[in-house]
Design a protein around this motif. Structure first.
Motif, PDB file in Angstrom:
ATOM      1  N   MET A   1       0.841  -1.181   0.000  1.00  7.09           N
ATOM      2  CA  MET A   1       0.000   0.000   0.000  1.00  7.09           C
ATOM      3  C   MET A   1       0.885   1.242   0.000  1.00  7.09           C
ATOM      4  N   SER A   2       0.404   2.288  -0.562  1.00 11.63           N
ATOM      5  CA  SER A   2       1.208   3.498  -0.669  1.00 11.63           C
ATOM      6  C   SER A   2       1.181   4.306   0.621  1.00 11.63           C
ATOM      7  N   ASP A   3       2.072   5.263   0.706  1.00 10.02           N
ATOM      8  CA  ASP A   3       2.203   6.139   1.863  1.00 10.02           C
ATOM      9  C   ASP A   3       0.938   6.981   2.026  1.00 10.02           C
ATOM     10  N   PRO A   4       0.298   6.969   3.203  1.00 13.26           N
ATOM     11  CA  PRO A   4      -0.945   7.722   3.372  1.00 13.26           C
ATOM     12  C   PRO A   4      -0.765   9.230   3.314  1.00 13.26           C
ATOM     13  N   GLN A   5       0.464   9.732   3.365  1.00 13.93           N
ATOM     14  CA  GLN A   5       0.729  11.169   3.321  1.00 13.93           C
ATOM     15  C   GLN A   5       0.973  11.678   1.898  1.00 13.93           C
ATOM     16  N   CYS A   6       0.821  10.839   0.892  1.00 14.86           N
ATOM     17  CA  CYS A   6       1.130  11.266  -0.475  1.00 14.86           C
ATOM     18  C   CYS A   6       0.185  12.374  -0.934  1.00 14.86           C
ATOM     19  N   ASP A   7       0.674  13.187  -1.803  1.00 14.21           N
ATOM     20  CA  ASP A   7      -0.060  14.337  -2.331  1.00 14.21           C
ATOM     21  C   ASP A   7      -1.325  13.890  -3.061  1.00 14.21           C
ATOM     22  N   GLU A   8      -2.412  14.648  -2.895  1.00 17.47           N
ATOM     23  CA  GLU A   8      -3.691  14.299  -3.522  1.00 17.47           C
ATOM     24  C   GLU A   8      -3.583  14.231  -5.044  1.00 17.47           C
ATOM     25  N   VAL A   9      -2.879  15.155  -5.620  1.00 17.72           N
ATOM     26  CA  VAL A   9      -2.748  15.167  -7.086  1.00 17.72           C
ATOM     27  C   VAL A   9      -2.015  13.923  -7.559  1.00 17.72           C
ATOM     28  N   ASP A  10      -0.954  13.577  -6.859  1.00 19.18           N
ATOM     29  CA  ASP A  10      -0.210  12.363  -7.195  1.00 19.18           C
ATOM     30  C   ASP A  10      -1.105  11.136  -7.030  1.00 19.18           C
ATOM     31  N   LEU A  11      -1.882  11.138  -5.974  1.00 22.68           N
ATOM     32  CA  LEU A  11      -2.802  10.028  -5.702  1.00 22.68           C
ATOM     33  C   LEU A  11      -3.817   9.896  -6.841  1.00 22.68           C
ATOM     34  N   VAL A  12      -4.393  11.005  -7.276  1.00 22.11           N
ATOM     35  CA  VAL A  12      -5.362  10.981  -8.372  1.00 22.11           C
ATOM     36  C   VAL A  12      -4.687  10.542  -9.672  1.00 22.11           C
ATOM     37  N   ASN A  13      -3.486  11.056  -9.932  1.00 26.45           N
ATOM     38  CA  ASN A  13      -2.770  10.652 -11.153  1.00 26.45           C
ATOM     39  C   ASN A  13      -2.489   9.154 -11.158  1.00 26.45           C
ATOM     40  N   ARG A  14      -2.078   8.627 -10.016  1.00 25.47           N
ATOM     41  CA  ARG A  14      -1.824   7.181  -9.927  1.00 25.47           C
ATOM     42  C   ARG A  14      -3.110   6.389 -10.123  1.00 25.47           C
ATOM     43  N   ALA A  15      -4.215   6.885  -9.546  1.00 24.43           N
ATOM     44  CA  ALA A  15      -5.502   6.202  -9.713  1.00 24.43           C
ATOM     45  C   ALA A  15      -5.940   6.233 -11.175  1.00 24.43           C
ATOM     46  N   CYS A  16      -5.726   7.364 -11.849  1.00 26.61           N
ATOM     47  CA  CYS A  16      -6.072   7.475 -13.276  1.00 26.61           C
ATOM     48  C   CYS A  16      -5.247   6.505 -14.119  1.00 26.61           C
ATOM     49  N   ALA A  17      -4.026   6.249 -13.669  1.00 29.05           N
ATOM     50  CA  ALA A  17      -3.141   5.333 -14.391  1.00 29.05           C
ATOM     51  C   ALA A  17      -3.466   3.869 -14.089  1.00 29.05           C
ATOM     52  N   GLY A  18      -4.458   3.630 -13.229  1.00 31.78           N
ATOM     53  CA  GLY A  18      -4.876   2.263 -12.930  1.00 31.78           C
ATOM     54  C   GLY A  18      -4.284   1.667 -11.667  1.00 31.78           C
ATOM     55  N   ASP A  19      -3.633   2.454 -10.854  1.00 36.43           N
ATOM     56  CA  ASP A  19      -3.039   1.978  -9.600  1.00 36.43           C
ATOM     57  C   ASP A  19      -4.161   1.691  -8.592  1.00 36.43           C
ATOM     58  N   GLN A  20      -4.413   0.408  -8.350  1.00 38.77           N
ATOM     59  CA  GLN A  20      -5.496   0.003  -7.454  1.00 38.77           C
ATOM     60  C   GLN A  20      -5.252   0.434  -6.011  1.00 38.77           C
ATOM     61  N   SER A  21      -3.990   0.485  -5.587  1.00 44.40           N
ATOM     62  CA  SER A  21      -3.714   0.905  -4.210  1.00 44.40           C
ATOM     63  C   SER A  21      -4.040   2.384  -4.034  1.00 44.40           C
ATOM     64  N   ALA A  22      -3.868   3.188  -5.060  1.00 43.50           N
ATOM     65  CA  ALA A  22      -4.235   4.608  -4.987  1.00 43.50           C
ATOM     66  C   ALA A  22      -5.750   4.756  -4.886  1.00 43.50           C
ATOM     67  N   CYS A  23      -6.466   3.945  -5.648  1.00 38.67           N
ATOM     68  CA  CYS A  23      -7.930   3.953  -5.566  1.00 38.67           C
ATOM     69  C   CYS A  23      -8.385   3.543  -4.174  1.00 38.67           C
ATOM     70  N   ALA A  24      -7.790   2.501  -3.646  1.00 42.71           N
ATOM     71  CA  ALA A  24      -8.148   2.027  -2.311  1.00 42.71           C
ATOM     72  C   ALA A  24      -7.859   3.085  -1.254  1.00 42.71           C
ATOM     73  N   LEU A  25      -6.769   3.789  -1.414  1.00 48.29           N
ATOM     74  CA  LEU A  25      -6.405   4.843  -0.460  1.00 48.29           C
ATOM     75  C   LEU A  25      -7.399   6.001  -0.521  1.00 48.29           C
ATOM     76  N   ILE A  26      -7.856   6.360  -1.705  1.00 43.15           N
ATOM     77  CA  ILE A  26      -8.872   7.403  -1.844  1.00 43.15           C
ATOM     78  C   ILE A  26     -10.148   6.975  -1.125  1.00 43.15           C
ATOM     79  N   VAL A  27     -10.569   5.743  -1.358  1.00 40.08           N
ATOM     80  CA  VAL A  27     -11.772   5.227  -0.696  1.00 40.08           C
ATOM     81  C   VAL A  27     -11.582   5.237   0.823  1.00 40.08           C
TER      82      VAL A  27
END
Length: 185
Positions: free
Chosen positions: A1-27
């Protein structure tokens, strides 16, 4: 799982790229906020759970349209507010009964008396909140449960700050009248 302190924009970009852990972190990060909003607006725990799922589905479908200059929470709350208002419009004048609403939150620190008093207060406030027309309820929930600024509320609901202030003022008056009626009962 990714670092919970990561930047929101980076998190969204990773989720857009298909990173399931970024999606899970957003949820994980925003489920509580969205559930609270949906519950306060819809007044039903089960309907709020369904709403949160639908809000996330809509958000992930439109993630590429997220504006990085806005907070992710604000964007998600806007989707949530619109969804809840749509649900309320569909069920027009369908008032819930007290039997339909779960008002309790378990706590190991409160005694039975204090818990009963808090429960009673929550029920009174929720009934008063449910009496508000949806346009006043949404601004009230966003302001007092999510502590958003007038500007953020205006952005979410597509209103001017002056309109937000006016609706909040009227909502407070309506709540005051509703709470006074509750005291008489």
């Amino acid at each position: 799982m990714s670092d919970p302190q990561c930047d929101e924009v980076d998190l969204v970009n990773r989720a857009c790229a298909g990173d399931q852990s970024a999606c899970a972190l957003i949820v994980q990060r925003y489920t509580g906020v969205l559930y609270n909003q949906a519950y306060r607006m819809l007044g039903d725990a089960f309907e709020a759970e369904d709403a949160v799922q639908e809000i996330f589905l809509r958000a992930f479908r439109n993630l590429k349209s997220y504006d990085p200059s806005r907070r992710l929470a604000t964007w998600l709350l806007a989707i949530g507010s619109n969804y809840c208002i749509d649900r309320l419009r569909r069920r027009r004048f369908h008032w819930i009964t007290l039997d339909d609403v779960a008002f309790w939150l378990p706590s190991t620190q409160l005694g039975p008396e204090r818990s009963a008093l808090q429960q009673s207060s929550r029920e009174i406030i929720q009934r008063a909140l449910q009496r508000l027309p949806e346009m006043y309820r949404s601004v009230t929930v966003l302001r007092y449960w999510h502590d958003l600024s007038y500007e953020e509320i205006g952005t979410i609901l597509g209103l001017t700050e002056a309109t937000v202030k006016t609706r909040l003022h009227r909502a407070r008056k309506m709540l005051q009248e509703a709470l006074a009626m509750e005291e008489e009962l």
